[in-house]
Design a protein around this motif. Structure first.
Motif, mmCIF file in Angstrom:
data_model
loop_
_atom_site.group_PDB
_atom_site.id
_atom_site.type_symbol
_atom_site.label_atom_id
_atom_site.label_comp_id
_atom_site.label_asym_id
_atom_site.label_seq_id
_atom_site.Cartn_x
_atom_site.Cartn_y
_atom_site.Cartn_z
ATOM 1 N N ILE A 81 0.873 -1.172 0.000
ATOM 2 C CA ILE A 81 0.000 0.000 0.000
ATOM 3 C C ILE A 81 0.913 1.226 0.000
ATOM 4 N N ARG A 83 2.441 4.644 0.979
ATOM 5 C CA ARG A 83 2.586 5.281 2.275
ATOM 6 C C ARG A 83 1.547 6.363 2.537
ATOM 7 N N ASP A 259 11.369 7.911 8.377
ATOM 8 C CA ASP A 259 11.753 6.518 8.639
ATOM 9 C C ASP A 259 10.866 5.944 9.729
ATOM 10 N N PHE A 260 10.495 4.674 9.549
ATOM 11 C CA PHE A 260 9.656 4.048 10.581
ATOM 12 C C PHE A 260 10.380 2.887 11.247
ATOM 13 N N LYS B 9 23.018 4.604 5.629
ATOM 14 C CA LYS B 9 21.940 5.252 6.364
ATOM 15 C C LYS B 9 22.457 5.705 7.719
ATOM 16 N N PHE B 11 21.184 7.923 11.313
ATOM 17 C CA PHE B 11 20.136 8.617 12.059
ATOM 18 C C PHE B 11 20.824 9.717 12.849
ATOM 19 N N LYS B 45 14.421 -2.947 7.176
ATOM 20 C CA LYS B 45 13.444 -1.877 6.949
ATOM 21 C C LYS B 45 13.731 -1.104 5.663
ATOM 22 N N LEU B 48 12.163 -3.060 3.025
ATOM 23 C CA LEU B 48 10.716 -2.935 3.042
ATOM 24 C C LEU B 48 10.228 -1.540 2.654
ATOM 25 N N GLY B 49 11.174 -0.614 2.519
ATOM 26 C CA GLY B 49 10.780 0.758 2.199
ATOM 27 C C GLY B 49 10.273 1.522 3.403
ATOM 28 N N MET B 50 10.507 1.012 4.603
ATOM 29 C CA MET B 50 10.073 1.738 5.791
ATOM 30 C C MET B 50 11.112 2.754 6.226
ATOM 31 N N VAL B 51 12.377 2.430 5.983
ATOM 32 C CA VAL B 51 13.458 3.381 6.231
ATOM 33 C C VAL B 51 13.986 3.805 4.870
ATOM 34 N N ILE B 52 14.173 5.106 4.704
ATOM 35 C CA ILE B 52 14.631 5.605 3.409
ATOM 36 C C ILE B 52 16.136 5.844 3.467
ATOM 37 N N TRP B 69 6.125 0.893 -4.081
ATOM 38 C CA TRP B 69 5.354 0.189 -3.045
ATOM 39 C C TRP B 69 4.734 -1.116 -3.539
#
Lengths: 260, 232
Positions: A81, A83, A259-260, B9, B11, B45, B48-52, B69
């Motif tokens: 899905i 974002r 970021d998640f 990456k 943070f 992540k 999974l595309g959760m962290v860019i 996605w």
């Protein structure tokens, strides 16, 4: 996005808080009507309550929902899905369910009391429209804060501060500036300053519809001239819409880098 | 299958992944190991595309996945902490995930496999940690995808369920799936993994089979081999 919307509304409709909120407005509606015995007066009292409370509830609900559904959001993020669809679905879901509680909670007592036979129906409708706007605006603002603050407690604090600023402090600053620059014509300034606060804008909009402009003196006359006309009404609705659109655009901008 | 080049990456000031290159071939079980904070979850992540990522490329089957996605439809992911909306029942959650993905699901067999039938009508908020993890596993495995990513799959599971999980993983492997696992339970890794990817300070420190790792560190036990790898 519609699927997410469906599920977040479903989730919220099953939560206790939606009903507490609904019952609160139901009670408020009945009590005000039977104490005032007058729809017009009830609308005014209601306005005073709504203008402060709706933003507060919207802010708290928005911020709580975001942090509480964090893990679930992560589950959704791993699904195929987009974002922005996930968050827009949630956002519209919260705002809609809050609006539903409000409209039903207030609508029922007023209809029971005989709203359709009263002249106050337009004022009342305007009140509901403005309150719905406030829901959408403050949930969006809360989402903005939640997206940029990892820490739950901090996020909650910032959100409450934002509400406090817009609901109370802004008015104070506004009044001080009016007193300090008493010698100058302040009509234009007040008008513009009002636009920058959705709570003030909503309040003035309703007050002027209810024809209390005489209370506001000269500034009131300027306001009346502006808000009283169809142009003013359209402009205010436009500004309220902007208050929804801009924060929503910002949510989407933030999401691209988050970021998640 | 998966091709990662030059992935970085950070943070804030903390750099988690540094110019990481990794290639994972199709088929088999790959264990991603490393001490706490070595970047395992960040790497997953990113996939999974959760962290860019700050820079670098990731492609699955020769197609870049950054900012996309729809590739996630060909991927099953088991998140580390199973925390679901407390208001929903197990059945409703399963139906919802099925509704969100275009693929057809075969959850009935999996529910029986983990003995979840008595819990189907229960609210997720009332389930124990281990039962939630079983629901989590069902949600992950009920779709037929080529790539499966498991983040700490053993959390909270009792020994019987652990055996069921291993069996499930083995079956998926036999179907030619690519499975990525992170875990701190070395006996589980030793039992299941074909290949080990060892991360240290955001880089691939070792990549090879379990026996290669034991040979290199001159240890017979995987746990000791990994410990030696960290301290050497």
């Amino acid at each position: 996005m519609l699927k997410i919307l469906k599920y977040s509304i479903y989730d919220l409709l099953r939560s206790r808080w939606s009903y507490v909120y609904f019952l609160f407005y139901l009670l408020l509606g009945f009590v005000l009507l039977f104490l005032n015995n007058d729809v017009n007066k009830a609308v005014i009292t209601l306005m005073n309550v709504i203008i402060v409370l709706t933003p507060l509830i919207g802010t708290i609900f928005g911020i709580m929902y975001f942090y509480n559904s964090k893990e679930f959001t992560e589950l959704l993020l791993a699904q195929p899905i987009k974002r922005s669809n996930i968050f827009m679905g949630q956002y519209v879901g919260i705002s809609l369910s809050l609006t539903l509680s409000l409209v039903l909670g207030l609508g029922i007592p007023f209809i029971v009391y005989g709203l359709f036979r009263s002249a106050a129906i337009f004022d009342f409708t305007l009140l509901l429209v403005v309150a719905s706007f406030l829901n959408f605006i403050f949930v969006a603002l809360a989402y903005n804060i939640a997206l940029s603050t990892e820490n739950k407690i901090k996020g909650f604090g910032y959100a409450i501060l934002m509400w406090l600023f817009l609901a109370v402090v802004y008015d104070g600053l506004f009044l001080i500036s009016l007193i300090a620059f008493n010698d100058y014509p302040l009509g234009k300034f007040s008008l513009i300053a009002t636009m920058f606060n959705p709570i003030d804008l909503s309040r003035i909009l309703i007050l002027l519809k209810l024809d209390f402009s005489a209370l506001l003196g000269y500034t009131g006359a300027v306001f009346k001239e502006f808000f009283g006309t169809a142009f003013g009404m359209v402009m205010s609705m436009l500004v309220l819409s902007l208050w929804v659109i801009l924060p929503v655009l910002n949510i989407n901008r933030k999401l691209r880098k988050k970021d998640f | 299958m998966i091709n990662i080049t030059n992935l970085s990456k950070s943070f804030g000031k903390l750099s988690v992944l540094e110019n990481l290159d990794l290639e994972i071939k199709e088929g088999g079980i790959f264990a991603i190991l490393g001490p706490n904070g070595s970047g395992k979850t960040t790497l997953i992540k990113c996939l999974l595309g959760m962290v860019i990522p700050d820079k670098g490329t990731i492609s699955i089957n020769d197609k870049s996945i950054l900012k996309k996605w729809d590739y996630r439809n060909e991927l099953n992911y088991l998140p580390q902490i199973a925390n679901f909306p407390a208001n929903l029942s197990v059945n409703e959650l399963i139906d919802m995930v099925k509704d969100l993905r275009p693929k057809t699901a075969n959850e009935t067999e999996l529910i029986a496999h983990f003995g979840l039938e008595p819990f189907l009508k229960k609210k997720l908020g009332h389930l124990s940690g281990g039962t939630k993890q079983k629901v989590n596993i069902v949600l992950t495995f009920m779709f037929d995808s080529q790539l499966i990513i498991l983040d700490e799959p053993t959390t909270g599971l009792d020994p019987v369920s652990l055996i069921h999980l291993k069996e499930l993983i083995r079956r998926e492997k036999e179907k030619g799936k690519t499975i990525l696992i992170t875990s701190h339970i070395m006996s589980f890794v030793d039992d299941t993994a074909d290949e080990i990817v060892f991360l240290l300070d955001g880089k691939i420190y070792f990549k090879g089979s379990v026996s290669q790792l034991k040979e290199r560190t001159k240890e017979t036990n995987l746990e000791n081999a990994i410990a030696k790898l960290i301290t050497e």
